[in-house]
Design a protein around this motif. Structure first.
Motif, PDB file in Angstrom:
ATOM      1  N   GLU A 160       0.817  -1.224   0.000  1.00  0.00           N
ATOM      2  CA  GLU A 160       0.000   0.000   0.000  1.00  0.00           C
ATOM      3  C   GLU A 160       0.848   1.270   0.000  1.00  0.00           C
ATOM      4  O   GLU A 160       0.530   2.237  -0.674  1.00  0.00           O
ATOM      5  CB  GLU A 160      -0.935  -0.004   1.220  1.00  0.00           C
ATOM      6  N   LYS A 161       1.897   1.248   0.830  1.00  0.00           N
ATOM      7  CA  LYS A 161       2.711   2.463   0.945  1.00  0.00           C
ATOM      8  C   LYS A 161       4.198   2.134   0.942  1.00  0.00           C
ATOM      9  O   LYS A 161       4.653   1.300   1.719  1.00  0.00           O
ATOM     10  CB  LYS A 161       2.404   3.192   2.256  1.00  0.00           C
ATOM     11  N   VAL A 162       4.929   2.832   0.082  1.00  0.00           N
ATOM     12  CA  VAL A 162       6.387   2.728   0.068  1.00  0.00           C
ATOM     13  C   VAL A 162       6.937   4.095   0.459  1.00  0.00           C
ATOM     14  O   VAL A 162       6.733   5.083  -0.251  1.00  0.00           O
ATOM     15  CB  VAL A 162       6.914   2.321  -1.324  1.00  0.00           C
ATOM     16  N   PHE A 163       7.615   4.159   1.588  1.00  0.00           N
ATOM     17  CA  PHE A 163       8.240   5.392   2.039  1.00  0.00           C
ATOM     18  C   PHE A 163       9.707   5.401   1.615  1.00  0.00           C
ATOM     19  O   PHE A 163      10.363   4.363   1.668  1.00  0.00           O
ATOM     20  CB  PHE A 163       8.191   5.504   3.566  1.00  0.00           C
ATOM     21  N   ILE A 164      10.183   6.563   1.222  1.00  0.00           N
ATOM     22  CA  ILE A 164      11.632   6.733   1.022  1.00  0.00           C
ATOM     23  C   ILE A 164      12.039   7.783   2.041  1.00  0.00           C
ATOM     24  O   ILE A 164      11.539   8.917   2.014  1.00  0.00           O
ATOM     25  CB  ILE A 164      11.968   7.189  -0.402  1.00  0.00           C
ATOM     26  N   VAL A 165      12.920   7.382   2.946  1.00  0.00           N
ATOM     27  CA  VAL A 165      13.264   8.251   4.067  1.00  0.00           C
ATOM     28  C   VAL A 165      14.672   8.791   3.875  1.00  0.00           C
ATOM     29  O   VAL A 165      15.652   8.038   3.906  1.00  0.00           O
ATOM     30  CB  VAL A 165      13.172   7.476   5.403  1.00  0.00           C
ATOM     31  N   LEU A 166      14.763  10.089   3.636  1.00  0.00           N
ATOM     32  CA  LEU A 166      16.060  10.725   3.399  1.00  0.00           C
ATOM     33  C   LEU A 166      16.562  11.404   4.665  1.00  0.00           C
ATOM     34  O   LEU A 166      15.816  12.108   5.339  1.00  0.00           O
ATOM     35  CB  LEU A 166      15.947  11.746   2.259  1.00  0.00           C
ATOM     36  N   TYR A 167      17.798  11.160   4.928  1.00  0.00           N
ATOM     37  CA  TYR A 167      18.409  11.626   6.160  1.00  0.00           C
ATOM     38  C   TYR A 167      18.930  13.048   6.024  1.00  0.00           C
ATOM     39  O   TYR A 167      18.963  13.810   6.975  1.00  0.00           O
ATOM     40  CB  TYR A 167      19.555  10.668   6.475  1.00  0.00           C
ATOM     41  N   LYS A 168      19.356  13.371   4.804  1.00  0.00           N
ATOM     42  CA  LYS A 168      19.994  14.677   4.578  1.00  0.00           C
ATOM     43  C   LYS A 168      19.079  15.583   3.764  1.00  0.00           C
ATOM     44  O   LYS A 168      18.424  15.129   2.814  1.00  0.00           O
ATOM     45  CB  LYS A 168      21.297  14.498   3.794  1.00  0.00           C
TER      46      LYS A 168
END
Ligand code: AR6
Length: 184
Positions: free
Chosen positions: A160-168
């Protein structure tokens, strides 16, 4: 936060710390040893505790005595993390672009999503694989990451949901800009 609809699924791009995500799974950008390291790998093992490493050790013994090949993915539980599972994948080291880096990076995303579906995972979070210690240029990497996720979701809408988590900050800005071009 930016949201993009791909058929019945969403890709969500956000800035943050992936170890805080309460998705069903988070993806670890590991190395072939599966024995931990720096960057996001170090953060996941630190917060997830020794159970994850123990499971990785067993996977090495039983399935991958020579290490997890680049582009492959395996799954463990999430230990003390909020996420129930950690999917460990290995991205390519950037060597100038002529050593199948793009294909291997694509496979790392694609195979992580495949293993997620096989475990009934509906929400998953990725870091930006290979763009830290492994030196993959962020813009090229973001194009491949987003393409791989998009093409997977177009074929298979179980997730259902794909998150892309960016640190910078800068990585977040690059992903947003690239996503506007290729996901709209
Ligand atoms: N949450 C989200 N992203 C993070 C976090 C975090 N807590 N910490 C770092 N990043 P890297 P690689 C971002 O170096 O390039 C390890 O030693 C970071 O800003 O973690 O795939 C492994 O054991 C960067 O954008 O992984 C391997 O040996 C991204 O995560 C090697 O590094 C990836 O950076 C893998 O290299």
């Amino acid at each position: 936060m930016e949201e993009f609809q791909i058929k019945n699924s969403k890709i969500i791009i956000l800035k943050g710390d992936i170890t805080e995500m309460n998705t069903d799974a988070i993806v670890n950008s590991a190395n072939p040893s599966l024995m931990g390291g720096g960057g996001v790998d170090g953060a996941i093992h630190r917060k997830g505790g020794p159970k994850i490493l123990e499971e990785c050790r067993k996977i090495r013994e039983k399935e991958y005595p020579n290490g997890l090949p680049i582009g492959h993915a395996v799954i463990t539980t999430g230990g003390n993390l909020k996420a129930k599972y950690v999917i460990h994948t290995v991205g390519p080291i950037w060597r100038g672009g002529k050593y199948e880096e793009a294909k291997l990076l694509y496979q790392a995303y694609y195979n992580s999503l495949k293993i997620a579906v096989s475990k009934g995972i509906k929400t998953i979070a990725f870091p930006s694989i290979s763009t830290g210690a492994y030196g993959y240029p962020i813009e090229e990497a973001s194009i491949i990451a987003l393409k791989a996720i998009k093409e997977f979701l177009e074929k298979e809408d179980f997730i259902e949901k794909v998150f892309i988590v960016l640190y910078k900050d800068r990585d977040y800005e690059v992903y947003k800009e690239v996503a506007e071009k290729i996901l709209k």
